[in-house]
Design an enzyme around this catalytic site. Structure first.
Site, short mmCIF file in Angstrom:
data_model
loop_
_atom_site.label_atom_id
_atom_site.label_comp_id
_atom_site.label_asym_id
_atom_site.label_seq_id
_atom_site.Cartn_x
_atom_site.Cartn_y
_atom_site.Cartn_z
N ASP A 39 0.80 -1.23 0.00
CA ASP A 39 0.00 0.00 0.00
C ASP A 39 0.84 1.28 0.00
OD1 ASP A 39 -0.83 -0.84 3.46
OD2 ASP A 39 0.90 0.26 2.70
N HIS A 93 6.68 -7.58 -1.49
CA HIS A 93 5.62 -8.02 -2.40
C HIS A 93 5.21 -6.95 -3.39
CE1 HIS A 93 4.48 -11.16 0.88
NE2 HIS A 93 5.53 -11.53 0.17
C1 BV8 Z 1 6.63 -18.10 -3.84
C2 BV8 Z 1 0.90 -9.07 -2.95
C3 BV8 Z 1 7.85 -19.60 -5.17
C4 BV8 Z 1 -0.34 -9.24 -3.76
C5 BV8 Z 1 1.03 -11.07 -1.54
C6 BV8 Z 1 0.86 -24.22 -0.80
C7 BV8 Z 1 0.21 -24.07 -2.00
C8 BV8 Z 1 0.51 -23.04 -2.89
C9 BV8 Z 1 1.50 -22.11 -2.58
C10 BV8 Z 1 2.15 -22.27 -1.36
C11 BV8 Z 1 1.85 -23.30 -0.49
N1 BV8 Z 1 2.65 -23.18 0.60
C12 BV8 Z 1 3.43 -22.11 0.45
C13 BV8 Z 1 3.16 -21.56 -0.75
C14 BV8 Z 1 3.83 -20.40 -1.30
C15 BV8 Z 1 2.95 -19.17 -1.16
C16 BV8 Z 1 2.32 -19.08 0.21
O1 BV8 Z 1 2.98 -18.77 1.19
N2 BV8 Z 1 1.00 -19.34 0.24
C17 BV8 Z 1 0.29 -19.30 1.51
C18 BV8 Z 1 -1.13 -18.75 1.25
C19 BV8 Z 1 0.23 -20.72 2.07
N3 BV8 Z 1 3.88 -18.08 -1.35
C20 BV8 Z 1 4.08 -17.61 -2.60
O2 BV8 Z 1 3.44 -17.98 -3.57
C21 BV8 Z 1 5.17 -16.58 -2.73
N4 BV8 Z 1 6.00 -16.94 -3.84
O3 BV8 Z 1 6.63 -18.89 -2.93
O4 BV8 Z 1 7.24 -18.34 -5.03
C22 BV8 Z 1 8.62 -19.52 -6.44
C23 BV8 Z 1 10.01 -19.56 -6.40
C24 BV8 Z 1 10.71 -19.52 -7.59
C25 BV8 Z 1 10.04 -19.40 -8.82
C26 BV8 Z 1 8.64 -19.31 -8.84
C27 BV8 Z 1 7.91 -19.37 -7.64
C28 BV8 Z 1 4.59 -15.21 -3.03
C29 BV8 Z 1 3.79 -14.74 -1.84
C30 BV8 Z 1 3.41 -13.28 -2.03
C31 BV8 Z 1 1.95 -13.19 -2.42
N5 BV8 Z 1 1.57 -11.77 -2.52
N6 BV8 Z 1 0.74 -9.77 -1.66
C32 BV8 Z 1 -1.50 -8.47 -3.18
O5 BV8 Z 1 -1.35 -7.85 -2.10
O6 BV8 Z 1 -2.56 -8.50 -3.81
S1 BV8 Z 1 0.71 -11.87 -0.09
C33 BV8 Z 1 -0.36 -10.89 0.83
O7 BV8 Z 1 -0.94 -11.76 1.79
C34 BV8 Z 1 0.31 -9.84 1.67
O8 BV8 Z 1 1.36 -9.21 0.97
C35 BV8 Z 1 0.77 -10.58 2.89
O9 BV8 Z 1 2.04 -11.15 2.67
C36 BV8 Z 1 -0.24 -11.70 2.98
C37 BV8 Z 1 -1.24 -11.39 4.07
O10 BV8 Z 1 -0.57 -11.68 5.24
P1 BV8 Z 1 -0.50 -10.57 6.40
O11 BV8 Z 1 0.19 -9.36 5.92
O12 BV8 Z 1 0.06 -11.27 7.57
O13 BV8 Z 1 -1.98 -10.14 6.66
P2 BV8 Z 1 -3.13 -11.03 7.25
O14 BV8 Z 1 -4.39 -10.38 6.84
O15 BV8 Z 1 -2.86 -12.45 6.90
O16 BV8 Z 1 -2.94 -10.90 8.82
C38 BV8 Z 1 -3.07 -9.63 9.42
C39 BV8 Z 1 -2.43 -9.78 10.78
O17 BV8 Z 1 -2.49 -8.51 11.41
C40 BV8 Z 1 -3.18 -10.75 11.67
O18 BV8 Z 1 -2.26 -11.57 12.37
C41 BV8 Z 1 -3.92 -9.83 12.66
O19 BV8 Z 1 -4.03 -10.43 13.94
C42 BV8 Z 1 -2.98 -8.67 12.71
N7 BV8 Z 1 -3.60 -7.39 13.05
C43 BV8 Z 1 -4.87 -6.97 12.79
N8 BV8 Z 1 -5.02 -5.69 13.24
C44 BV8 Z 1 -3.83 -5.31 13.77
C45 BV8 Z 1 -2.92 -6.38 13.63
N9 BV8 Z 1 -1.65 -6.31 14.06
C46 BV8 Z 1 -1.25 -5.17 14.64
N10 BV8 Z 1 -2.05 -4.09 14.79
C47 BV8 Z 1 -3.34 -4.13 14.38
N11 BV8 Z 1 -4.14 -3.05 14.54
#
Ligand code: BV8
Ligand code: ZN
Length: 247
Positions: free
Chosen positions: A107, A122
């Site tokens: 963002d 990302h």
């Molecule tokens: C890669 C950009 C390999 C886009 C994002 C199984 C199947 C398929 C794939 C996988 C798998 N296992 C692992 C993978 C790999 C996959 C992955 O991890 N998948 C997950 C879903 C299991 N990862 C990838 O694909 C990555 N690439 O591995 O490539 C490769 C290598 C070589 C060649 C080719 C390929 C790429 C991952 C990046 C994806 N892009 N964003 C967009 O934004 O549209 S990810 C996106 O989601 C965000 O960027 C962020 O990373 C993620 C969300 O997570 P959080 O930021 O933690 O947010 P979330 O909502 O989850 O949680 C919020 C937290 O805040 C909570 O804990 C909450 O309690 C807390 N909170 C709430 N309020 C507050 C607070 N904390 C503090 N204060 C508050 N007020």
């Protein structure tokens, strides 16, 4: 989190810390009104899960839908303001001898809050590039064609973000792991710890002997292992740390 105390031992450590590394997730932008991924997508997008839209397959299948989802998010983010948590991180960086801010967020709010040394793991939704030839597009004609087309090759423009299944930029990944391996204190703030390879960074810091501090109102897979797990909102806890350190 009412009146949650910052442990004196942590304050003591922070006063002596020269090398800081911070990983932020969607939670630090929550207080700016930017929905996290865990929250149900609000309104129009409630019926989609981010994992279904943030992929190259989804873009190939329905480029208009995916482009419009990002246009909606870009509009939302342009109306958002950095919050007290973003500002506190910029203040800590000004005080620190060495400070690396690694963010999973796309963002751009950390830069708008004044942070300088930012690693955007990302990407950033305010930038676009060509899906075919990769050419960056600083601006594009909102001439109704959705997605807009690349000036060089006519391919579709896409947001300059890393989608699921796409590799992170090696330079960003290397910078992030280097910071995790060489810092004295590593903060993981507002991150659910579910997306790799970002989720491995705090573990890398632990392995390298850093003090790891988590700031999150909810428990995550890191909470048990963190040196300190501060269960509160970033916009509350970070300004509290600033206030105590400023004395
Ligand atoms: C890669 C950009 C390999 C886009 C994002 C199984 C199947 C398929 C794939 C996988 C798998 N296992 C692992 C993978 C790999 C996959 C992955 O991890 N998948 C997950 C879903 C299991 N990862 C990838 O694909 C990555 N690439 O591995 O490539 C490769 C290598 C070589 C060649 C080719 C390929 C790429 C991952 C990046 C994806 N892009 N964003 C967009 O934004 O549209 S990810 C996106 O989601 C965000 O960027 C962020 O990373 C993620 C969300 O997570 P959080 O930021 O933690 O947010 P979330 O909502 O989850 O949680 C919020 C937290 O805040 C909570 O804990 C909450 O309690 C807390 N909170 C709430 N309020 C507050 C607070 N904390 C503090 N204060 C508050 N007020
Ligand atoms: Zn092109």
């Amino acid at each position: 989190m009412r009146g949650m105390e910052i442990p004196a031992a942590l304050i003591q450590t922070l006063r002596q810390t020269k090398k800081w590394a911070v990983l932020t997730g969607a939670g630090v932008s929550a207080e700016s009104g930017v929905p996290t991924f865990r929250d149900a997508q609000t309104g129009l997008w409630a019926k989609y899960r981010p994992e279904e839209l943030a992929t190259p397959q989804a873009f190939r299948r329905d480029p208009k839908l995916v482009w419009e989802w990002y246009a909606w998010r870009r509009e939302l983010v342009s109306r958002a303001e950095p919050n007290a948590g973003h500002l506190a991180l910029a203040q800590l960086e000004a005080w620190a001898e060495q400070f690396t801010l690694i963010t999973q967020n796309v963002d751009g709010l950390h830069a708008r809050a004044g942070s300088r040394n930012i690693v955007e793991l990302h990407g950033n939704i305010t930038r676009a590039k060509c899906f075919e030839c990769g050419r960056y597009a600083e601006t594009w004609a909102e001439d109704g064609s959705v997605p807009p087309q690349c000036e060089s090759c006519g391919g579709w423009l896409r947001p300059d973000v890393v989608w699921f299944g796409e590799a992170l930029l090696p330079a960003a990944l290397n910078a992030a792991f280097h910071a995790a391996q060489t810092c004295e204190v590593f903060f993981s703030i507002g991150a659910s710890g579910l997306v790799e390879p970002a989720a491995s960074l705090p573990w890398e810091a632990l392995r390298a002997g850093a003090v790891v501090v988590e700031i999150n109102p909810n428990p995550t897979p890191l909470s048990e292992a963190a040196t300190y797990a501060l269960n509160g909102a970033a916009g509350m806890v970070l300004p509290k740390i600033i206030k105590i350190l400023a004395v």
